[in-house]
Design a protein around this motif. Sequence first.
Motif, PDB file in Angstrom:
ATOM      1  N   UNK A 183     -27.556  -8.234   4.189  1.00 40.76           N
ATOM      2  CA  UNK A 183     -27.211  -6.840   3.881  1.00 40.76           C
ATOM      3  C   UNK A 183     -27.645  -6.423   2.481  1.00 40.76           C
ATOM      4  N   UNK A 184     -27.736  -7.374   1.560  1.00 43.61           N
ATOM      5  CA  UNK A 184     -28.081  -7.004   0.197  1.00 43.61           C
ATOM      6  C   UNK A 184     -27.959  -8.214  -0.702  1.00 43.61           C
ATOM      7  N   UNK A 185     -28.062  -7.986  -2.015  1.00 47.37           N
ATOM      8  CA  UNK A 185     -27.888  -9.096  -2.934  1.00 47.37           C
ATOM      9  C   UNK A 185     -27.194  -8.602  -4.193  1.00 47.37           C
ATOM     10  N   UNK A 237     -40.975   6.656  -7.161  1.00 41.65           N
ATOM     11  CA  UNK A 237     -39.609   6.262  -7.463  1.00 41.65           C
ATOM     12  C   UNK A 237     -39.199   4.963  -6.769  1.00 41.65           C
ATOM     13  N   UNK A 238     -39.573   4.830  -5.489  1.00 42.66           N
ATOM     14  CA  UNK A 238     -39.101   3.674  -4.714  1.00 42.66           C
ATOM     15  C   UNK A 238     -40.107   2.533  -4.693  1.00 42.66           C
ATOM     16  N   UNK A 261     -44.297  -6.323   5.614  1.00 40.35           N
ATOM     17  CA  UNK A 261     -45.513  -5.920   4.910  1.00 40.35           C
ATOM     18  C   UNK A 261     -45.919  -4.497   5.311  1.00 40.35           C
ATOM     19  N   UNK A 262     -45.649  -4.120   6.564  1.00 43.24           N
ATOM     20  CA  UNK A 262     -46.145  -2.821   7.029  1.00 43.24           C
ATOM     21  C   UNK A 262     -45.441  -1.680   6.299  1.00 43.24           C
ATOM     22  N   UNK A 263     -44.195  -1.929   5.880  1.00 44.94           N
ATOM     23  CA  UNK A 263     -43.484  -0.879   5.159  1.00 44.94           C
ATOM     24  C   UNK A 263     -44.197  -0.559   3.842  1.00 44.94           C
ATOM     25  N   UNK A 264     -44.679  -1.627   3.191  1.00 46.55           N
ATOM     26  CA  UNK A 264     -45.387  -1.413   1.937  1.00 46.55           C
ATOM     27  C   UNK A 264     -46.658  -0.593   2.132  1.00 46.55           C
ATOM     28  N   UNK A 265     -47.409  -0.902   3.201  1.00 51.07           N
ATOM     29  CA  UNK A 265     -48.659  -0.171   3.366  1.00 51.07           C
ATOM     30  C   UNK A 265     -48.369   1.292   3.719  1.00 51.07           C
ATOM     31  N   UNK A 266     -47.229   1.552   4.383  1.00 50.49           N
ATOM     32  CA  UNK A 266     -46.865   2.946   4.667  1.00 50.49           C
ATOM     33  C   UNK A 266     -46.602   3.672   3.349  1.00 50.49           C
ATOM     34  N   UNK A 267     -45.821   3.037   2.480  1.00 50.65           N
ATOM     35  CA  UNK A 267     -45.566   3.599   1.149  1.00 50.65           C
ATOM     36  C   UNK A 267     -46.875   3.918   0.452  1.00 50.65           C
ATOM     37  N   UNK A 268     -47.788   2.918   0.489  1.00 45.69           N
ATOM     38  CA  UNK A 268     -49.070   3.080  -0.194  1.00 45.69           C
ATOM     39  C   UNK A 268     -49.850   4.247   0.391  1.00 45.69           C
ATOM     40  N   UNK A 269     -49.837   4.369   1.723  1.00 40.38           N
ATOM     41  CA  UNK A 269     -50.579   5.475   2.354  1.00 40.38           C
ATOM     42  C   UNK A 269     -50.023   6.828   1.933  1.00 40.38           C
ATOM     43  N   UNK A 297     -35.356  -5.648  -0.760  1.00 43.30           N
ATOM     44  CA  UNK A 297     -36.571  -4.967  -0.307  1.00 43.30           C
ATOM     45  C   UNK A 297     -37.605  -5.936   0.237  1.00 43.30           C
ATOM     46  N   UNK A 298     -37.602  -7.181  -0.246  1.00 44.65           N
ATOM     47  CA  UNK A 298     -38.646  -8.113   0.193  1.00 44.65           C
ATOM     48  C   UNK A 298     -38.041  -9.381   0.772  1.00 44.65           C
TER      49      UNK A 298
END
Lengths: 462, 462
Positions: free
Chosen positions: B180-182, A28-29, A1-9, B205-206
Amino acid sequence: MSEESKETRHMLAAIDERNAEQFLLCAETMHYADLAEIYESLTEEERDFFTSNIDMEQFAEVLADLPDTLIEETIERLEPAEQREILDQISDDDRVDILQDVSDDARERLLELVEPDDIEVTKSLLKYDESTAGGRMTTHFASIHGEMTVQQALESLRKESEETESFARVYVIDAKDKLCGYVRFRDLAFNLPETIISDFMRPVKRFILASADQEEAAQMVSKYDLFVLPVVNEQHRLLGIITHDDVVEILEEESTEDMEKMAGFSGEGSEETYLNTPTMIHFRRRFPWLFGLAILAIASGIVMIKFEDVLNSLFILSLFLPMVVAAGGNTGGQASTMVIRAMALGELDQDSIIRVAWKELRLGLMLGALLGTGMAIITITFVPMFYHDMPAEIGFTKFAIAVAVALAIQITSSTLVGSLLPLGARAAKIDPAVIAAPAITTIVDVSGMVIYFFVAKAILGL
Amino acid sequence: MSEESKETRHMLAAIDERNAEQFLLCAETMHYADLAEIYESLTEEERDFFTSNIDMEQFAEVLADLPDTLIEETIERLEPAEQREILDQISDDDRVDILQDVSDDARERLLELVEPDDIEVTKSLLKYDESTAGGRMTTHFASIHGEMTVQQALESLRKESEETESFARVYVIDAKDKLCGYVRFRDLAFNLPETIISDFMRPVKRFILASADQEEAAQMVSKYDLFVLPVVNEQHRLLGIITHDDVVEILEEESTEDMEKMAGFSGEGSEETYLNTPTMIHFRRRFPWLFGLAILAIASGIVMIKFEDVLNSLFILSLFLPMVVAAGGNTGGQASTMVIRAMALGELDQDSIIRVAWKELRLGLMLGALLGTGMAIITITFVPMFYHDMPAEIGFTKFAIAVAVALAIQITSSTLVGSLLPLGARAAKIDPAVIAAPAITTIVDVSGMVIYFFVAKAILGL
């Protein structure tokens, strides 16, 4: 979840600095659900920056994920060319959702921008109300014919691969699009190329009419653990499919709506998040019920005025008056919640009314008897400690009995009212969730006052 | 739907006549969800007939669909050989669910019956609590290795085809089972046989940790419209998947539980249907809160006793007392419902507390001002028509102002209490849904009494 909030920030910083390059790099990501959440939280000028910089193909998905109330003002920010691109990129069911959310004027204008090859399906989907199975379905399902070989089927599916939403079920239809059966995609991959589809296709046991309510569709998917629910018309022609994400959305919407109605809100459940809903909208949704219930509650006051002499002749009655009244509201609220939820989960039909009444009557009697006894003991034990003006001809025991009897009657009747009013509402074609806790509390407040004073008068001879 | 009820009617007739042949004929074509519903509604002897006639392979699925509370008594009806067959036939996650639902004794006994090749996965899954992602996941996911060719991947998947729950996502793992992926199954079917998987696999990603709460998993699937959510351990090893039907179940359970807590029920949300839950269970779940709230409600009575002289010096105050008190309960209930639902949907974090307070304070002031004004107008217009004993030094205008001011203060404070108590509860690690309508109503009943009498005393000089 923390990765998402970093993206959002990072994204919010880019918007704050109006840094278009950084903005695009972030966007893009990112997932459209996160982008939609960010968009919702922006100011007017920030939204302009957002829409004028984002790639329209990506924005089509973001737009489809926005709450209904934001759709029109958002699409109006775009140039006609951009609107055209959005309407082209978006999936059929999302396009129709958007067209259903905007005003009649805007819909006519936007329909002109829809590409010629999309216009027919768009117009035919627009016929279904948003809250029906037809309004929810997507038309991007995978279909093949029974006389095809596995190889032919795979080739025909490959062509539509990018457009198709779910391959979990591949439907077999005849020349008139009638639903004949289904195969799993893995059955195709693991069978010999020359096998004929109709040799191993399975029958479709569960499907739904396009005109059926979305809640019915969600209940079927949930009960039978379905992957995908096919939607057909009266002629059994396959029109579309309802997928798991539609079902999750329907269930969340319906639960929110039920909870809100049970707490006394007007209007439809809001799709916007709590904090992003303007205060005025909250105000308009809460005020009408509050006002109506306040007017009703004056009836309780009238009862109090009528029994002024009873209260004045033994003011210690006030000590238990609010308790008896409130206990009815609480037990009535519990009973109505049970019954309303059971109805929402499809457990109760109209014939169950006698069984529900019988169950709640017994429950009410048990609850009333035990609570009444408990309160009588408390009364006899504690009240004499601080109250010394009890008239000798009444005495604490008689007083305790009066309180207990009133409480028992109030609880039994409130339990019954709480369980039967929602069933009655449904019979009268009123949404049962509306007749929930707040309305029932107000009704049994009045009856509680009457019961309490009558019982006191009768038992204590006031 | 009518076809299902016809099946059900035939089945019930067969059970009623103890007609084993007819029973098996019906059972063969029926869905386990329908069979479970029928089983739930049977008497003891009918259940014996049901279990001794049904095919054990089919009954394994029925058993997994029964409510938790019925699992143990149902499995105890079976012979050890039948129990062994059930435990063998059932999927890993259903087996673990069943073992978690029975008593410690029964669990030990049943574990002895589990086949040697299932025992390791069963024991490792038993470590996860039922309400975590690990407790919900199934271990029957499709997995391949990155260095395989498409042809090798398809061959390896074909072997597991019957066991695998969902092919919507095929996960790519390394030699240490790390995720590793899907790839999508259609990517395999539509790529050339000699293509290497790692050349076209996509990043995951999730995902979610096995120890995370099931509600978090459901929120992720719902927000990001996922087909399947992979569950990993701290070392990023793929342990299992959460599929759409788990998510639907989690959402329905959590909504029911929240609604029940909001109406003041004790204990966990019941999985049994309303009518099939024994009356004694309903009783035990409703009584504790009712009793606790009744004791609390006596505080309102104490306030009334304390202000006896105020009430006696101007008894017409009683007319609006219940209304002012109830309005607080209603507005507090609305505010708490909004906030609790927003928290359940993952919209509010701990930092939002100031924004929520500010929003509800403004709302409370608006609602209070408008309702107060409305009531003042009603008071001045109607009360003089039937009440002729108003002391000249007070007058109807002053009286109306007192009612309006008390109502406005009560509504503002109740709105604030209703919205902040659930947030405070969560900060104190108490389930916010517990601090909902009934508790808040009882609290603001007391404060409403105090506010009403204080304001009346101050403004009217009683």
